[in-house]
Motif scaffolding. Structure first.
Motif, PDB file in Angstrom:
ATOM      1  N   TRP A 151     -19.298  -3.333  72.146  1.00  0.00           N
ATOM      2  CA  TRP A 151     -20.711  -3.322  71.718  1.00  0.00           C
ATOM      3  C   TRP A 151     -21.599  -2.756  72.828  1.00  0.00           C
ATOM      4  O   TRP A 151     -22.508  -1.963  72.553  1.00  0.00           O
ATOM      5  N   PHE A 198     -25.422   5.229  72.376  1.00  0.00           N
ATOM      6  CA  PHE A 198     -26.524   5.570  71.457  1.00  0.00           C
ATOM      7  C   PHE A 198     -27.804   5.875  72.235  1.00  0.00           C
ATOM      8  O   PHE A 198     -28.523   6.822  71.911  1.00  0.00           O
ATOM      9  N   TYR A 227     -27.726  15.781  65.119  1.00  0.00           N
ATOM     10  CA  TYR A 227     -27.231  14.688  65.957  1.00  0.00           C
ATOM     11  C   TYR A 227     -26.912  13.410  65.160  1.00  0.00           C
ATOM     12  O   TYR A 227     -26.282  12.501  65.700  1.00  0.00           O
ATOM     13  N   VAL A 228     -27.400  13.324  63.921  1.00  0.00           N
ATOM     14  CA  VAL A 228     -26.979  12.195  63.071  1.00  0.00           C
ATOM     15  C   VAL A 228     -26.065  12.659  61.935  1.00  0.00           C
ATOM     16  O   VAL A 228     -25.223  11.895  61.462  1.00  0.00           O
ATOM     17  N   ILE A 262     -16.995   0.893  55.936  1.00  0.00           N
ATOM     18  CA  ILE A 262     -17.642   1.539  57.090  1.00  0.00           C
ATOM     19  C   ILE A 262     -17.586   3.062  56.895  1.00  0.00           C
ATOM     20  O   ILE A 262     -18.585   3.763  57.079  1.00  0.00           O
ATOM     21  N   VAL A 282     -20.081   4.282  54.295  1.00  0.00           N
ATOM     22  CA  VAL A 282     -21.464   4.410  54.798  1.00  0.00           C
ATOM     23  C   VAL A 282     -21.610   5.712  55.592  1.00  0.00           C
ATOM     24  O   VAL A 282     -22.586   6.449  55.429  1.00  0.00           O
ATOM     25  N   PHE A 283     -20.617   6.022  56.431  1.00  0.00           N
ATOM     26  CA  PHE A 283     -20.677   7.287  57.191  1.00  0.00           C
ATOM     27  C   PHE A 283     -20.688   8.481  56.229  1.00  0.00           C
ATOM     28  O   PHE A 283     -21.419   9.452  56.437  1.00  0.00           O
ATOM     29  N   TYR A 336     -20.873   6.950  67.634  1.00  0.00           N
ATOM     30  CA  TYR A 336     -20.450   6.613  66.267  1.00  0.00           C
ATOM     31  C   TYR A 336     -19.002   6.095  66.282  1.00  0.00           C
ATOM     32  O   TYR A 336     -18.657   5.191  65.530  1.00  0.00           O
ATOM     33  N   LEU A 380     -19.057   2.619  67.596  1.00  0.00           N
ATOM     34  CA  LEU A 380     -19.667   1.753  66.571  1.00  0.00           C
ATOM     35  C   LEU A 380     -18.615   1.405  65.513  1.00  0.00           C
ATOM     36  O   LEU A 380     -18.502   0.245  65.095  1.00  0.00           O
ATOM     37  N   LEU A 426     -17.335  -2.374  64.627  1.00  0.00           N
ATOM     38  CA  LEU A 426     -17.464  -2.893  63.260  1.00  0.00           C
ATOM     39  C   LEU A 426     -16.096  -3.165  62.638  1.00  0.00           C
ATOM     40  O   LEU A 426     -15.918  -4.137  61.894  1.00  0.00           O
ATOM     41  N   SER A 441     -34.190  11.725  58.023  1.00  0.00           N
ATOM     42  CA  SER A 441     -32.759  11.664  58.365  1.00  0.00           C
ATOM     43  C   SER A 441     -32.479  10.525  59.338  1.00  0.00           C
ATOM     44  O   SER A 441     -31.517   9.775  59.172  1.00  0.00           O
ATOM     45  N   TYR A 442     -33.323  10.405  60.367  1.00  0.00           N
ATOM     46  CA  TYR A 442     -33.128   9.335  61.344  1.00  0.00           C
ATOM     47  C   TYR A 442     -33.423   7.973  60.707  1.00  0.00           C
ATOM     48  O   TYR A 442     -32.729   6.983  60.988  1.00  0.00           O
ATOM     49  N   SER A 472     -30.544   6.906  58.547  1.00  0.00           N
ATOM     50  CA  SER A 472     -29.401   6.557  59.402  1.00  0.00           C
ATOM     51  C   SER A 472     -29.588   5.173  60.005  1.00  0.00           C
ATOM     52  O   SER A 472     -28.664   4.355  60.005  1.00  0.00           O
ATOM     53  N   MET A 495     -29.259   2.458  57.127  1.00  0.00           N
ATOM     54  CA  MET A 495     -27.886   2.269  56.626  1.00  0.00           C
ATOM     55  C   MET A 495     -26.988   1.638  57.691  1.00  0.00           C
ATOM     56  O   MET A 495     -26.232   0.708  57.410  1.00  0.00           O
ATOM     57  N   LEU A 504     -25.486  -2.090  57.650  1.00  0.00           N
ATOM     58  CA  LEU A 504     -24.028  -2.279  57.746  1.00  0.00           C
ATOM     59  C   LEU A 504     -23.683  -3.278  58.852  1.00  0.00           C
ATOM     60  O   LEU A 504     -22.859  -4.180  58.648  1.00  0.00           O
ATOM     61  N   ILE A 505     -24.327  -3.111  60.014  1.00  0.00           N
ATOM     62  CA  ILE A 505     -24.053  -4.019  61.141  1.00  0.00           C
ATOM     63  C   ILE A 505     -24.400  -5.458  60.746  1.00  0.00           C
ATOM     64  O   ILE A 505     -23.601  -6.383  60.955  1.00  0.00           O
ATOM     65  N   VAL A 546     -21.845  -6.842  58.141  1.00  0.00           N
ATOM     66  CA  VAL A 546     -20.525  -7.111  58.732  1.00  0.00           C
ATOM     67  C   VAL A 546     -20.569  -8.363  59.610  1.00  0.00           C
ATOM     68  O   VAL A 546     -19.694  -9.228  59.521  1.00  0.00           O
TER      69      VAL A 546
END
Lengths: 240, 52
Positions: free
Chosen positions: A22, A29, A54-55, A95, A98-99, A208, A211, A215, B14-15, B18, B21, B25-26, B29
């Motif tokens: 973590w 990030f 970048y995302v 997971i 979601v990506f 990522y 992450l 997760l 976009s950011y 991101s 989502m 998710l975090i 979980v």
């Protein structure tokens, strides 16, 4: 791999490494976002819109990587019958989904100003959409079949057969004419992106990845607990 | 980053999606993990008490 197949041993190791994973994720990030949003330049054609890269790109890489992890875990489950292999595949799917959704959504938000369209049915976008459907189908199997052993048998087949789509997504821009740009980082002749944009992209890719690792470890730990609860309930029913 | 640039809304969206989502998710979980581990510990303790 055999060493980690023992759930108790796996949980012990996972609990020990999770705080570090973590911490590394948060650090990556912070560095990646600083590089992507502050230090990296505008693109000479796309202007600020290039920052979507970048995302978008790390999400797309991870969508493919996570499905590959699911396929590998499913293969290990078929060949070696490792108790944690099916758990690893099952818990990776949400997971990865979601990506995959993020790759599609941010790609659409990048496509509208650059191509003039939110969506086109070209090879890259269509194969990525198929990957999203595979993720949904895989998760639906686990949700629909109550017996985990039967669900695992069907889910393994979907994960392994669906893996055919992964190289199709990767090479779709080379095999067919596509509106999507060709590969610009992982190429035989080296990256075509300038270093000032490449390093934040690679750091975000690592962020990522870590992450996902964090997760995934937490999700496996939760699934092991869920199975323990199920075993206790079954034992109680058997004793009545 | 130039907030007055053309198409900046697409970058911010976009950011934002991101962050939403991945943040969602975090949270999902971690909450599931905490709930299931607590339930497993409770049931194990209950079972040990019933069958010492």
């Amino acid at each position: 791999m055999q060493y980690l197949a023992n759930p108790t041993r796996f949980l012990k190791i996972a609990n020990a490494v999770l705080p570090y994973v973590w911490a590394i994720t948060i650090g990556l990030f912070a560095i990646g976002l600083y590089g992507g949003l502050v230090t990296s330049p505008q693109d000479y054609q796309q202007g600020e819109t290039v920052r979507i890269m970048y995302v978008h790109v790390p999400a797309a890489w991870m969508a493919l990587f996570v499905y590959s992890v699911m396929a590998l875990a499913s293969a290990v489950a078929v060949i070696f019958r490792h108790p944690l292999a099916d758990v690893a595949a099952k818990t990776a799917a949400p997971i990865g989904a979601v990506f995959c959704f993020l790759a599609l959504a941010t790609g659409s938000l990048w496509g509208k100003p650059m191509w003039g369209a939110w969506w086109v049915w070209d090879a890259r976008l269509t194969s990525m959409f198929v990957l999203m459907l595979l993720y949904i189908g895989y998760m639906a199997i686990w949700a629909a079949i109550e017996d985990p052993h039967r669900a695992a048998m069907v889910a393994r087949v979907v994960a392994l057969v669906g893996f055919i789509n992964v190289p199709i997504v990767k090479f779709s821009v080379d095999w067919w004419n596509s509106l999507h740009q060709p590969a610009s980082v992982f190429r035989m002749d080296g990256p075509t992106i300038h270093g000032s944009m490449l390093w934040p992209l690679l750091v975000m890719g690592l962020a990522y990845s870590f992450l996902f690792l964090a997760l995934h470890l937490v999700s496996i730990r939760a699934e092991v607990a869920a199975r323990k609860i199920r075993q206790i309930h079954i034992a109680e029913i058997g004793e009545r | 980053m130039d907030f007055s640039a053309n198409h900046i809304g697409f970058v911010l969206a976009s950011y934002a999606i991101s962050v939403l989502m991945i943040g969602g998710l975090i949270i999902q979980v971690l909450r599931r993990d905490r709930k299931l581990r607590a339930e497993a510990t409770r049931l194990e303790a209950q079972r040990k008490a019933q069958h010492p």
